[in-house]
Design a protein around this motif. Structure first.
Motif, PDB file in Angstrom:
ATOM      1  N   GLY A 150       4.622  -3.779 -16.522  1.00 57.18           N
ATOM      2  CA  GLY A 150       3.906  -2.751 -15.780  1.00 57.18           C
ATOM      3  C   GLY A 150       3.927  -2.927 -14.277  1.00 57.18           C
ATOM      4  O   GLY A 150       3.148  -2.276 -13.573  1.00 57.18           O
ATOM      5  N   TRP A 151       4.805  -3.788 -13.758  1.00 52.61           N
ATOM      6  CA  TRP A 151       4.801  -4.083 -12.317  1.00 52.61           C
ATOM      7  C   TRP A 151       5.169  -2.841 -11.514  1.00 52.61           C
ATOM      8  O   TRP A 151       6.106  -2.116 -11.867  1.00 52.61           O
ATOM      9  CB  TRP A 151       5.773  -5.219 -12.011  1.00 52.61           C
ATOM     10  CG  TRP A 151       5.443  -5.903 -10.711  1.00 52.61           C
ATOM     11  CD1 TRP A 151       5.978  -5.666  -9.481  1.00 52.61           C
ATOM     12  CD2 TRP A 151       4.462  -6.934 -10.528  1.00 52.61           C
ATOM     13  NE1 TRP A 151       5.406  -6.481  -8.537  1.00 52.61           N
ATOM     14  CE2 TRP A 151       4.472  -7.273  -9.156  1.00 52.61           C
ATOM     15  CE3 TRP A 151       3.583  -7.601 -11.386  1.00 52.61           C
ATOM     16  CZ2 TRP A 151       3.630  -8.248  -8.617  1.00 52.61           C
ATOM     17  CZ3 TRP A 151       2.755  -8.577 -10.872  1.00 52.61           C
ATOM     18  CH2 TRP A 151       2.782  -8.891  -9.502  1.00 52.61           C
ATOM     19  N   PRO A 152       4.451  -2.563 -10.406  1.00 53.88           N
ATOM     20  CA  PRO A 152       4.626  -1.280  -9.709  1.00 53.88           C
ATOM     21  C   PRO A 152       5.708  -1.261  -8.642  1.00 53.88           C
ATOM     22  O   PRO A 152       5.870  -0.255  -7.949  1.00 53.88           O
ATOM     23  CB  PRO A 152       3.248  -1.091  -9.047  1.00 53.88           C
ATOM     24  CG  PRO A 152       2.808  -2.490  -8.727  1.00 53.88           C
ATOM     25  CD  PRO A 152       3.316  -3.340  -9.865  1.00 53.88           C
ATOM     26  N   LEU A 155      -7.142 -12.095 -12.834  1.00 57.14           N
ATOM     27  CA  LEU A 155      -6.897 -11.097 -13.868  1.00 57.14           C
ATOM     28  C   LEU A 155      -7.488 -11.567 -15.185  1.00 57.14           C
ATOM     29  O   LEU A 155      -7.657 -12.764 -15.420  1.00 57.14           O
ATOM     30  CB  LEU A 155      -5.401 -10.806 -14.027  1.00 57.14           C
ATOM     31  CG  LEU A 155      -4.493 -11.877 -14.645  1.00 57.14           C
ATOM     32  CD1 LEU A 155      -4.345 -11.646 -16.146  1.00 57.14           C
ATOM     33  CD2 LEU A 155      -3.123 -11.853 -13.992  1.00 57.14           C
ATOM     34  N   THR A 190      -3.794  -1.105 -25.235  1.00 58.85           N
ATOM     35  CA  THR A 190      -4.822  -1.639 -24.336  1.00 58.85           C
ATOM     36  C   THR A 190      -4.273  -2.770 -23.481  1.00 58.85           C
ATOM     37  O   THR A 190      -4.521  -2.831 -22.271  1.00 58.85           O
ATOM     38  CB  THR A 190      -6.018  -2.157 -25.161  1.00 58.85           C
ATOM     39  OG1 THR A 190      -6.549  -1.068 -25.923  1.00 58.85           O
ATOM     40  CG2 THR A 190      -7.100  -2.717 -24.253  1.00 58.85           C
ATOM     41  N   ARG A 219      -1.754  -1.378 -20.779  1.00 53.88           N
ATOM     42  CA  ARG A 219      -2.430  -0.614 -19.729  1.00 53.88           C
ATOM     43  C   ARG A 219      -3.252  -1.525 -18.823  1.00 53.88           C
ATOM     44  O   ARG A 219      -3.266  -1.367 -17.596  1.00 53.88           O
ATOM     45  CB  ARG A 219      -3.311   0.476 -20.348  1.00 53.88           C
ATOM     46  CG  ARG A 219      -2.501   1.634 -20.940  1.00 53.88           C
ATOM     47  CD  ARG A 219      -3.360   2.784 -21.417  1.00 53.88           C
ATOM     48  NE  ARG A 219      -4.098   2.458 -22.630  1.00 53.88           N
ATOM     49  CZ  ARG A 219      -5.407   2.266 -22.696  1.00 53.88           C
ATOM     50  NH1 ARG A 219      -6.141   2.376 -21.591  1.00 53.88           N
ATOM     51  NH2 ARG A 219      -5.988   1.980 -23.835  1.00 53.88           N
ATOM     52  N   THR A 220      -3.941  -2.500 -19.416  1.00 50.75           N
ATOM     53  CA  THR A 220      -4.712  -3.450 -18.614  1.00 50.75           C
ATOM     54  C   THR A 220      -3.798  -4.295 -17.741  1.00 50.75           C
ATOM     55  O   THR A 220      -4.087  -4.550 -16.564  1.00 50.75           O
ATOM     56  CB  THR A 220      -5.560  -4.363 -19.521  1.00 50.75           C
ATOM     57  OG1 THR A 220      -6.384  -3.555 -20.359  1.00 50.75           O
ATOM     58  CG2 THR A 220      -6.439  -5.293 -18.694  1.00 50.75           C
ATOM     59  N   ALA A 224      -0.872  -3.455 -16.574  1.00 49.32           N
ATOM     60  CA  ALA A 224      -0.322  -2.627 -15.499  1.00 49.32           C
ATOM     61  C   ALA A 224      -1.309  -2.517 -14.341  1.00 49.32           C
ATOM     62  O   ALA A 224      -0.920  -2.580 -13.165  1.00 49.32           O
ATOM     63  CB  ALA A 224       0.044  -1.248 -16.032  1.00 49.32           C
ATOM     64  N   ARG A 225      -2.582  -2.342 -14.658  1.00 45.33           N
ATOM     65  CA  ARG A 225      -3.597  -2.286 -13.594  1.00 45.33           C
ATOM     66  C   ARG A 225      -3.691  -3.637 -12.880  1.00 45.33           C
ATOM     67  O   ARG A 225      -3.797  -3.702 -11.652  1.00 45.33           O
ATOM     68  CB  ARG A 225      -4.953  -1.883 -14.173  1.00 45.33           C
ATOM     69  CG  ARG A 225      -5.014  -0.445 -14.669  1.00 45.33           C
ATOM     70  CD  ARG A 225      -6.432  -0.005 -14.927  1.00 45.33           C
ATOM     71  NE  ARG A 225      -7.056  -0.756 -16.015  1.00 45.33           N
ATOM     72  CZ  ARG A 225      -7.028  -0.389 -17.296  1.00 45.33           C
ATOM     73  NH1 ARG A 225      -6.385   0.719 -17.654  1.00 45.33           N
ATOM     74  NH2 ARG A 225      -7.631  -1.113 -18.224  1.00 45.33           N
ATOM     75  N   ALA A 226      -3.639  -4.725 -13.652  1.00 42.07           N
ATOM     76  CA  ALA A 226      -3.683  -6.058 -13.053  1.00 42.07           C
ATOM     77  C   ALA A 226      -2.456  -6.301 -12.183  1.00 42.07           C
ATOM     78  O   ALA A 226      -2.550  -6.912 -11.113  1.00 42.07           O
ATOM     79  CB  ALA A 226      -3.779  -7.119 -14.151  1.00 42.07           C
ATOM     80  N   ALA A 264      -0.749  -4.114 -10.473  1.00 44.10           N
ATOM     81  CA  ALA A 264      -0.921  -3.404  -9.206  1.00 44.10           C
ATOM     82  C   ALA A 264      -1.840  -4.183  -8.262  1.00 44.10           C
ATOM     83  O   ALA A 264      -1.578  -4.282  -7.057  1.00 44.10           O
ATOM     84  CB  ALA A 264      -1.487  -2.005  -9.471  1.00 44.10           C
ATOM     85  N   ARG A 265      -2.916  -4.754  -8.806  1.00 45.98           N
ATOM     86  CA  ARG A 265      -3.831  -5.544  -7.968  1.00 45.98           C
ATOM     87  C   ARG A 265      -3.156  -6.814  -7.464  1.00 45.98           C
ATOM     88  O   ARG A 265      -3.330  -7.204  -6.304  1.00 45.98           O
ATOM     89  CB  ARG A 265      -5.100  -5.885  -8.749  1.00 45.98           C
ATOM     90  CG  ARG A 265      -5.995  -4.682  -9.060  1.00 45.98           C
ATOM     91  CD  ARG A 265      -7.364  -5.125  -9.539  1.00 45.98           C
ATOM     92  NE  ARG A 265      -7.296  -5.916 -10.764  1.00 45.98           N
ATOM     93  CZ  ARG A 265      -7.342  -5.407 -11.988  1.00 45.98           C
ATOM     94  NH1 ARG A 265      -7.421  -4.093 -12.153  1.00 45.98           N
ATOM     95  NH2 ARG A 265      -7.296  -6.182 -13.055  1.00 45.98           N
TER      96      ARG A 265
END
Length: 272
Positions: free
Chosen positions: A26-28, A213, A239, A242-243, A245-247, A249-250
């Protein structure tokens, strides 16, 4: 600016490689996933095993081939990594530096190999096409085992993977002691695996460093990232994915912010 982040663990197996795979998925931003476990890498033959088995990935092309090719090179640049990187089919933004096939191969890195790798990875911040983040699996850190210290010391963030259960918390403490001897406090954090917010807070309380994270318990999806099982488009909606991917981005933002805070013209592009 780029972020160079290493995830490492103590002697237990809290899910370091699974966490690296989930974050990479999920890396942005453009990313190099570096398998730096001196005991042998599992990303190519685990998460990416379907592509390894069908011949699209070659585990022998990666960390060892880079160190062999550069053993007489005095000026290390990011482009020296290019022949040793491979596409990551489920994560189009990422490229893989495959790990060692056998712990015995780690001796090849002791004569400056880890230093050359640290310089090459750090130099990804200045490539003409734009900076590239690095997410590295550092394996297990113990007093007895070889560790990729030059890569750890070059990192913007070093995250100690742990599960909030007694044996994992206990095995994380010696590793944290070793890290504190060589890594500045502001570059240390926890990657808390297989838990919710209560577990994240417990790990922070016991170990005394911030949790960067926390990833939830999701055994079915975790098996995809650890063993490559049943990998399909539905994974992205789980889950855990998706979690992660958010981590991711942070972490991308946090690592970049830390690098900016510590950057000087004399340190840019070299292992710190």
């Amino acid at each position: 600016m780029m972020a160079l982040i290493v995830i490492i663990s103590g002697k237990s197996s809290p899910g370091t490689t699974t966490t690296v795979a989930a974050l990479a998925y999920g890396w942005p931003a453009p990313l190099v996933v570096a398998d730096c476990d001196p005991a042998g890498g599992d990303l190519a033959t685990g998460w990416l095993s379907p592509w390894w088995l069908n011949g699209r990935l070659h585990p022998e092309r990666g960390l060892l081939s880079f160190c062999t090719a550069t053993r007489h090179t005095t000026s290390i640049t990011a482009d020296l990594l290019t022949p040793h990187l491979q596409a990551v089919p489920p994560a189009p933004r990422a490229r893989l530096l495959s790990g060692l096939a056998d712990p015995a191969q780690a001796i090849s890195l002791q004569e400056g190999g880890w230093i050359r790798l640290a310089h090459a990875l750090t130099a990804l911040s200045t490539v003409p096409s734009g900076p590239v983040d690095v997410l590295a699996d550092g394996g297990r850190l113990t007093a007895e085992a070889e560790a990729p210290w030059p890569v750890l010391e070059a990192a913007d963030l070093v995250l100690l993977a742990v599960r909030p259960v007694p044996r994992h918390l206990h095995s994380a403490q010696p590793a944290l002691t070793l890290l504190r001897q060589r890594i500045p406090q502001d570059r240390l954090g926890l990657a808390v695996c297989g838990t919710g917010q209560l577990g994240v807070r417990e790990a922070h309380t016991v170990l005394g460093i911030p949790a960067r994270l926390g990833l939830p318990e999701d055994p079915e999806t975790a098996r995809v990232f650890s063993d490559g099982l049943h990998h399909d488009k539905k994974v992205r909606r789980t889950t855990l994915a998706r979690t992660a991917a958010r981590a991711a981005a942070r972490l991308h933002q946090a690592g970049t912010t830390i690098r900016l805070a510590h950057w000087t013209p004399t340190t840019m592009g070299v292992a710190r």
